[in-house]
Scaffold this active site. Structure first.
Site, PDB file in Angstrom:
ATOM      1  N   CYS A 169       0.864  -1.187   0.000  1.00 49.25           N
ATOM      2  CA  CYS A 169       0.000   0.000   0.000  1.00 49.25           C
ATOM      3  C   CYS A 169       0.898   1.234   0.000  1.00 49.25           C
ATOM      4  CB  CYS A 169      -0.978  -0.019   1.168  1.00 49.25           C
ATOM      5  SG  CYS A 169      -0.216   0.014   2.814  1.00 49.25           S
ATOM      6  N   ARG A 214      -3.300  -0.665   5.434  1.00 50.34           N
ATOM      7  CA  ARG A 214      -3.896  -1.752   4.664  1.00 50.34           C
ATOM      8  C   ARG A 214      -2.980  -2.958   4.494  1.00 50.34           C
ATOM      9  NH1 ARG A 214      -5.296   2.063  -0.271  1.00 50.34           N
ATOM     10  NH2 ARG A 214      -3.363   2.954   0.559  1.00 50.34           N
ATOM     11  N   ASP A 218      -8.331   3.654   1.094  1.00 55.37           N
ATOM     12  CA  ASP A 218      -7.371   4.090   2.107  1.00 55.37           C
ATOM     13  C   ASP A 218      -8.149   4.548   3.356  1.00 55.37           C
ATOM     14  OD1 ASP A 218      -5.471   5.318   3.624  1.00 55.37           O
ATOM     15  OD2 ASP A 218      -4.655   6.541   1.999  1.00 55.37           O
TER      16      ASP A 218
HETATM   17  P1  4NP Z   1      -1.815   2.780   4.052  1.00 58.05           P
HETATM   18  O1  4NP Z   1      -2.497   4.115   4.641  1.00 58.05           O
HETATM   19  O2  4NP Z   1      -1.270   3.153   2.690  1.00 58.05           O
HETATM   20  O3  4NP Z   1      -2.946   1.831   3.991  1.00 58.05           O
HETATM   21  O4  4NP Z   1      -0.731   2.401   5.029  1.00 58.05           O
HETATM   22  C1  4NP Z   1      -1.840   5.344   4.695  1.00 58.05           C
HETATM   23  C2  4NP Z   1      -0.939   5.588   5.692  1.00 58.05           C
HETATM   24  C3  4NP Z   1      -0.305   6.823   5.766  1.00 58.05           C
HETATM   25  C4  4NP Z   1      -0.588   7.786   4.831  1.00 58.05           C
HETATM   26  C5  4NP Z   1      -1.499   7.547   3.830  1.00 58.05           C
HETATM   27  C6  4NP Z   1      -2.121   6.316   3.756  1.00 58.05           C
HETATM   28  N1  4NP Z   1       0.050   9.058   4.916  1.00 58.05           N
HETATM   29  O5  4NP Z   1      -0.272   9.932   4.095  1.00 58.05           O
HETATM   30  O6  4NP Z   1       0.904   9.254   5.789  1.00 58.05           O
END
Ligand code: 4NP
Length: 153
Positions: free
Chosen positions: A3, A9, A119
């Site tokens: 991700c 995720r 997300d």
């Molecule tokens: P992930 O979620 O991609 O599912 O781990 C996110 C975690 C952090 C961020 C964006 C999405 N961020 O912008 O820091």
């Protein structure tokens, strides 16, 4: 399992896949990574840890890392959560074979649908519950398919 941040995720996808593979008797190495280094070295988001524990999966030992080109050598399949992850991973592929290792994980549930695992970072707990269910359904199908391929079915 890939991700953006490797804290929401993909850590869930890794934990869920590992649990189902173990239950079903599939020997597989599974890991997760992010296309960004924003959260390198961090544990999964507390909301991911909480929803995982609710369903009997402990993901607290995972640490975020960034996806690297060497992952194409280490893994047969690379499951991404959304089309942004897809584009960020595919651009690192050196060969058509490497590119073909990459797929949206939701295509296991809805073949060719190219749907995203949303997300949940800016959502509340309901978003994480929804993500858990999508990943659980997808991972069940992937494990079944991998078992079938091994048995030549
Ligand atoms: P992930 O979620 O991609 O599912 O781990 C996110 C975690 C952090 C961020 C964006 C999405 N961020 O912008 O820091």
């Amino acid at each position: 399992m890939v991700c953006l941040g490797n804290i929401c995720r993909s850590p869930l996808a890794e934990g869920i896949f590992r649990k189902i593979a173990k239950e079903q008797g599939l020997k597989a190495e599974v890991d997760s990574a992010g296309t960004s280094a924003y959260h390198e070295g961090e544990r999964p988001d507390s909301r991911s840890q909480q929803v995982a524990i609710k369903y009997g999966i402990d993901i607290s030992n995972q640490r975020a890392r960034r996806f690297t080109k060497s992952d194409f050598d280490s893994f047969d399949k690379i499951y991404v959560m959304d089309r942004y992850n897809y584009e960020d991973v595919v651009v690192l592929a050196d060969t058509p074979e490497e590119e073909q290792k990459v797929d949206l994980i939701m295509n296991a549930l809805h073949p060719g649908g190219n749907r995203a695992v949303p997300d949940p970072y800016y959502d509340g707990h309901d978003g994480f519950e929804h993500v858990f269910k999508l990943l659980e359904d997808s991972c069940e199908i992937i494990v079944e398919e991998m078992l079938g391929q091994k048995q030549g079915n």
